[in-house]
Design a protein around this motif. Sequence first.
Motif, PDB file in Angstrom:
ATOM      1  N   SER A   5       8.657   7.794  -3.403  1.00  0.00           N
ATOM      2  CA  SER A   5       8.429   8.960  -4.239  1.00  0.00           C
ATOM      3  C   SER A   5       7.115   9.603  -3.829  1.00  0.00           C
ATOM      4  CB  SER A   5       8.399   8.560  -5.720  1.00  0.00           C
ATOM      5  OG  SER A   5       7.246   7.809  -6.000  1.00  0.00           O
ATOM      6  N   SER A   6       6.906  10.823  -4.257  1.00  0.00           N
ATOM      7  CA  SER A   6       5.645  11.494  -3.921  1.00  0.00           C
ATOM      8  C   SER A   6       4.467  10.784  -4.594  1.00  0.00           C
ATOM      9  CB  SER A   6       5.691  12.966  -4.323  1.00  0.00           C
ATOM     10  OG  SER A   6       5.860  13.093  -5.718  1.00  0.00           O
ATOM     11  N   LYS A   7       4.694  10.200  -5.774  1.00  0.00           N
ATOM     12  CA  LYS A   7       3.624   9.456  -6.448  1.00  0.00           C
ATOM     13  C   LYS A   7       3.199   8.254  -5.622  1.00  0.00           C
ATOM     14  CE  LYS A   7       4.199  10.392 -11.349  1.00  0.00           C
ATOM     15  NZ  LYS A   7       4.462   9.786 -12.659  1.00  0.00           N
ATOM     16  N   GLU A   8       4.175   7.524  -5.107  1.00  0.00           N
ATOM     17  CA  GLU A   8       3.853   6.340  -4.320  1.00  0.00           C
ATOM     18  C   GLU A   8       3.042   6.709  -3.083  1.00  0.00           C
ATOM     19  OE1 GLU A   8       7.359   3.105  -4.795  1.00  0.00           O
ATOM     20  OE2 GLU A   8       7.978   5.047  -3.977  1.00  0.00           O
ATOM     21  N   SER A  34       4.850  -0.191  -8.084  1.00  0.00           N
ATOM     22  CA  SER A  34       5.438  -0.009  -6.763  1.00  0.00           C
ATOM     23  C   SER A  34       4.938  -1.090  -5.808  1.00  0.00           C
ATOM     24  CB  SER A  34       5.063   1.370  -6.216  1.00  0.00           C
ATOM     25  OG  SER A  34       5.356   1.457  -4.846  1.00  0.00           O
TER      26      SER A  34
END
Length: 107
Positions: A5-8, A34
Amino acid sequence: METLSSKEKNYSIINYITFIGMIIAYFFNKELRSSYVTHHIKVMFGLVILLFISQVSHQYINIIMGDIIWLVSFVLWIISFVYAVQGKRTVIPYFSENVQKWFTFLD
């Protein structure tokens, strides 16, 4: 290759921006959980310890040895940062696999 994901990806990049970035990424990852971000946090924690060892060595043991350890930690940081930007897990022989075992308290 795992889907990120973009957050990760953002948390893993933030992780490599100073020691404070590592702390920020650690607390943001507490709710995200994560394994990818945790992997990069452990690598950065190992690099921070290596940097600390280089400074102590430079000051109290041998200036040249401290400089060499600092240079090694800097090169490993660059490699790890590039892997984080690319969205890959850091694979530095011996170092990456061992910090994953040693720093299980960061899970």
